[in-house]
Design a protein around this motif. Structure first.
Motif, PDB file in Angstrom:
ATOM      1  N   MET A 130       0.834  -1.210   0.000  1.00  0.00           N
ATOM      2  CA  MET A 130       0.000   0.000   0.000  1.00  0.00           C
ATOM      3  C   MET A 130       0.870   1.261   0.000  1.00  0.00           C
ATOM      4  SD  MET A 130      -3.330   0.511   2.308  1.00  0.00           S
ATOM      5  CE  MET A 130      -4.652  -0.252   1.417  1.00  0.00           C
ATOM      6  N   LYS A 149      -4.297  11.022   5.984  1.00  0.00           N
ATOM      7  CA  LYS A 149      -4.271   9.670   6.545  1.00  0.00           C
ATOM      8  C   LYS A 149      -3.304   9.548   7.726  1.00  0.00           C
ATOM      9  CE  LYS A 149      -5.020   5.267   6.681  1.00  0.00           C
ATOM     10  NZ  LYS A 149      -6.225   4.842   7.377  1.00  0.00           N
ATOM     11  N   GLN A 181      -7.334   2.016  -3.867  1.00  0.00           N
ATOM     12  CA  GLN A 181      -8.168   0.805  -3.748  1.00  0.00           C
ATOM     13  C   GLN A 181      -8.177  -0.004  -5.032  1.00  0.00           C
ATOM     14  OE1 GLN A 181     -11.914   2.101  -2.258  1.00  0.00           O
ATOM     15  NE2 GLN A 181     -12.600   3.022  -4.169  1.00  0.00           N
ATOM     16  N   ILE A 185      -6.789  -3.742  -4.885  1.00  0.00           N
ATOM     17  CA  ILE A 185      -7.703  -4.847  -5.213  1.00  0.00           C
ATOM     18  C   ILE A 185      -7.119  -5.694  -6.343  1.00  0.00           C
ATOM     19  CG2 ILE A 185      -9.993  -5.355  -6.228  1.00  0.00           C
ATOM     20  CD1 ILE A 185     -11.051  -2.993  -4.480  1.00  0.00           C
TER      21      ILE A 185
ATOM     22  N   HIS B   7     -16.261  -2.513  -4.727  1.00  0.00           N
ATOM     23  CA  HIS B   7     -14.799  -2.336  -4.793  1.00  0.00           C
ATOM     24  C   HIS B   7     -14.419  -0.854  -4.865  1.00  0.00           C
ATOM     25  CE1 HIS B   7     -14.253  -6.658  -6.553  1.00  0.00           C
ATOM     26  NE2 HIS B   7     -14.660  -6.643  -5.294  1.00  0.00           N
ATOM     27  N   LYS B   8     -15.290  -0.069  -5.523  1.00  0.00           N
ATOM     28  CA  LYS B   8     -14.980   1.363  -5.675  1.00  0.00           C
ATOM     29  C   LYS B   8     -15.261   2.163  -4.405  1.00  0.00           C
ATOM     30  CE  LYS B   8     -15.577   1.536 -10.654  1.00  0.00           C
ATOM     31  NZ  LYS B   8     -16.544   1.733 -11.731  1.00  0.00           N
ATOM     32  N   LYS B   9     -15.963   1.554  -3.477  1.00  0.00           N
ATOM     33  CA  LYS B   9     -16.345   2.325  -2.267  1.00  0.00           C
ATOM     34  C   LYS B   9     -15.758   1.760  -0.978  1.00  0.00           C
ATOM     35  CE  LYS B   9     -20.666   4.103  -4.172  1.00  0.00           C
ATOM     36  NZ  LYS B   9     -20.245   5.484  -4.275  1.00  0.00           N
ATOM     37  N   ILE B  10     -14.887   0.765  -1.136  1.00  0.00           N
ATOM     38  CA  ILE B  10     -14.390   0.101   0.079  1.00  0.00           C
ATOM     39  C   ILE B  10     -13.674   1.054   1.040  1.00  0.00           C
ATOM     40  CG2 ILE B  10     -12.514  -1.461   0.830  1.00  0.00           C
ATOM     41  CD1 ILE B  10     -13.679  -3.619  -0.725  1.00  0.00           C
ATOM     42  N   LEU B  11     -12.737   1.858   0.513  1.00  0.00           N
ATOM     43  CA  LEU B  11     -11.976   2.748   1.412  1.00  0.00           C
ATOM     44  C   LEU B  11     -12.870   3.805   2.054  1.00  0.00           C
ATOM     45  CD1 LEU B  11      -8.462   3.381  -0.198  1.00  0.00           C
ATOM     46  CD2 LEU B  11      -9.059   1.980   1.762  1.00  0.00           C
ATOM     47  N   GLN B  12     -13.819   4.305   1.265  1.00  0.00           N
ATOM     48  CA  GLN B  12     -14.739   5.299   1.831  1.00  0.00           C
ATOM     49  C   GLN B  12     -15.608   4.652   2.916  1.00  0.00           C
ATOM     50  OE1 GLN B  12     -16.026   6.352  -2.180  1.00  0.00           O
ATOM     51  NE2 GLN B  12     -15.965   8.510  -1.547  1.00  0.00           N
ATOM     52  N   ASP B  15     -13.475   4.293   5.999  1.00  0.00           N
ATOM     53  CA  ASP B  15     -13.273   5.589   6.670  1.00  0.00           C
ATOM     54  C   ASP B  15     -14.586   6.224   7.141  1.00  0.00           C
ATOM     55  OD1 ASP B  15     -10.562   5.483   6.465  1.00  0.00           O
ATOM     56  OD2 ASP B  15     -10.401   6.714   4.668  1.00  0.00           O
ATOM     57  N   GLU B  17     -17.084   7.371   5.319  1.00  0.00           N
ATOM     58  CA  GLU B  17     -17.407   8.589   4.557  1.00  0.00           C
ATOM     59  C   GLU B  17     -18.643   8.431   3.672  1.00  0.00           C
ATOM     60  OE1 GLU B  17     -13.722   9.117   2.505  1.00  0.00           O
ATOM     61  OE2 GLU B  17     -12.779  10.179   4.180  1.00  0.00           O
ATOM     62  N   LEU B  39     -12.011  -9.471   0.710  1.00  0.00           N
ATOM     63  CA  LEU B  39     -11.312  -8.295   0.176  1.00  0.00           C
ATOM     64  C   LEU B  39     -11.386  -7.126   1.167  1.00  0.00           C
ATOM     65  CD1 LEU B  39     -10.015  -7.893  -2.682  1.00  0.00           C
ATOM     66  CD2 LEU B  39     -12.046  -6.571  -3.245  1.00  0.00           C
ATOM     67  N   MET B  43      -8.281  -5.234   2.978  1.00  0.00           N
ATOM     68  CA  MET B  43      -8.102  -3.789   2.763  1.00  0.00           C
ATOM     69  C   MET B  43      -8.160  -3.043   4.084  1.00  0.00           C
ATOM     70  SD  MET B  43      -7.670  -2.668  -0.367  1.00  0.00           S
ATOM     71  CE  MET B  43      -8.453  -1.107  -0.611  1.00  0.00           C
ATOM     72  N   TRP B  47      -5.165  -0.801   5.438  1.00  0.00           N
ATOM     73  CA  TRP B  47      -5.455   0.644   5.517  1.00  0.00           C
ATOM     74  C   TRP B  47      -5.360   1.155   6.944  1.00  0.00           C
ATOM     75  CZ3 TRP B  47      -5.175   4.454   2.345  1.00  0.00           C
ATOM     76  CH2 TRP B  47      -5.896   5.623   2.511  1.00  0.00           C
TER      77      TRP B  47
END
Lengths: 193, 158
Positions: A130, A149, A181, A185, B7-12, B15, B17, B39, B43, B47
């Motif tokens: 990462m 972060k 991400q 992924i 997959h496109k919203k995992i980090l949000q 967090d 958000e 997954l 992540m 993270w």
């Protein structure tokens, strides 16, 4: 001493004021550098450059922004410059290795990079991956995501440090997250047994 | 929500958000999809563990910084000495040497008239010396001749 008195003292080249300033902001500066460099020794080294810069250019601080904002700015710039020069050095050293056709002695290389190897081994593979992804981001995105972060700064604080609008900061952070991400992924899927 | 949207919203999502509806949709999907759940777990671990352990206050930081500043100041002075002062001294010494050389050379040379006189005098002296040598030679020759004739006369007398 108040912040203003500290700055006035540094401008007057007073050692006492400079020492107090360094003691007060040491942790902040070292950790900002570390959030970009991910290496303790490099962070300590670059943070010293930040304070040297502060000492020599205190006159340029007009007091329009907070001292911490000014310090963040210098620390970010110094860290990015360091990363750039390190990248250049790495390119040249890899070229040297190719040209010299060195016989690699595994014992020597372990001894030379003993500390690094230990550090690397102790770090989680995914985290390293990462960090590598973050380091490949464009400069502005990398700065914004690192400050958000690792330093836990708000969008407003980041916008002040980077001299951009709050909206732009949000856009940069969202783009950075999307890229991280996506790449993570992809990598996780590739490594899937 | 399908997998690619998740997959496109995992980090949000990690967090916190996302809006309430989006959050609920992601939660629902993660409960029913094992792949996305795995997954998400990976992540989340990376993270959240990304935050480096903070470097604590360093007790001798200022001393080291001061030492570095002093070293840099010394290096700058040395660089000035090496790049500016040293060549300047060399140039001055060299220039002075050349000047002294020219000055001494000029002092030894006679003026124009003196040169002409010296030339004439020297030529005359050389000529007279050569002539004296020549006449001396001739004299010697005469004496030798006389000796020879004397000897010849004596021989004849005998």
């Amino acid at each position: 001493m108040t912040e203003q008195e500290l700055i006035s003292g540094i401008k007057a080249r007073e050692e006492k004021a400079f020492k107090e300033f360094v003691d007060k902001y040491q942790e902040l500066v070292v950790n900002v550098c570390n959030s970009f460099l991910h290496d303790r020794d490099d962070a300590l080294d670059v943070s010293q450059e930040v304070f040297i810069k502060v000492f020599h250019s205190a006159d340029s601080f007009k007091g329009d922004s907070k001292i911490s904002t000014w310090l963040y700015r210098i620390a970010v710039n110094k860290s990015l410059n360091f990363l750039r020069s390190k990248k250049r050095k790495n390119i040249f050293s890899s070229l040297d290795l190719l040209l010299e056709d060195k016989q690699n002695n595994p014992i020597d290389s372990v001894a030379d990079n003993g500390e690094n190897a230990e550090e690397k081994m102790s770090k989680n593979e995914d985290i390293e991956r990462m960090i590598a992804v973050i380091n490949q981001l464009p400069k502005k995105q990398k700065t914004a995501i690192n400050l958000n972060k690792f330093e836990g700064l708000s969008y407003k604080e980041i916008s002040e440090i980077m001299n951009i609008s709050v909206t732009e900061t949000g856009v940069l952070i969202n783009r950075a997250k999307s890229k991280i991400q996506k790449q993570m992924i992809d990598k996780i899927k590739k490594n899937k047994p | 929500m399908n997998c690619s949207k998740i997959h496109k919203k995992i980090l949000q999502y990690i967090d916190g958000e996302l809006t309430g509806d989006e959050n609920r949709a992601v939660e629902k999907h993660l409960k029913n999809c094992n792949d996305c759940q795995n997954l998400y777990q990976k992540m989340k671990a990376s993270w959240n563990n990304l935050q480096e352990e903070k470097i604590p206050y360093q007790p001798f930081y200022y001393t080291r910084l001061k030492q570095r500043m002093e070293n840099e100041a010394e290096r700058k002075t040395n660089r000035f000495k090496k790049l500016v002062l040293q060549p300047a001294i060399y140039v001055i010494v060299l220039g002075f040497g050349i000047y002294i050389g020219i000055f001494l050379g000029t002092g030894l040379q006679p003026t124009n008239t003196a040169v002409a006189d010296a030339d004439t005098t020297e030529t005359e002296y050389i000529r007279s010396y050569a002539e004296s040598q020549y006449w001396n030679g001739m004299d010697l020759e005469k004496i030798e001749k006389e000796f020879l004739t004397e000897k010849q006369n004596e021989a004849q007398d005998e």
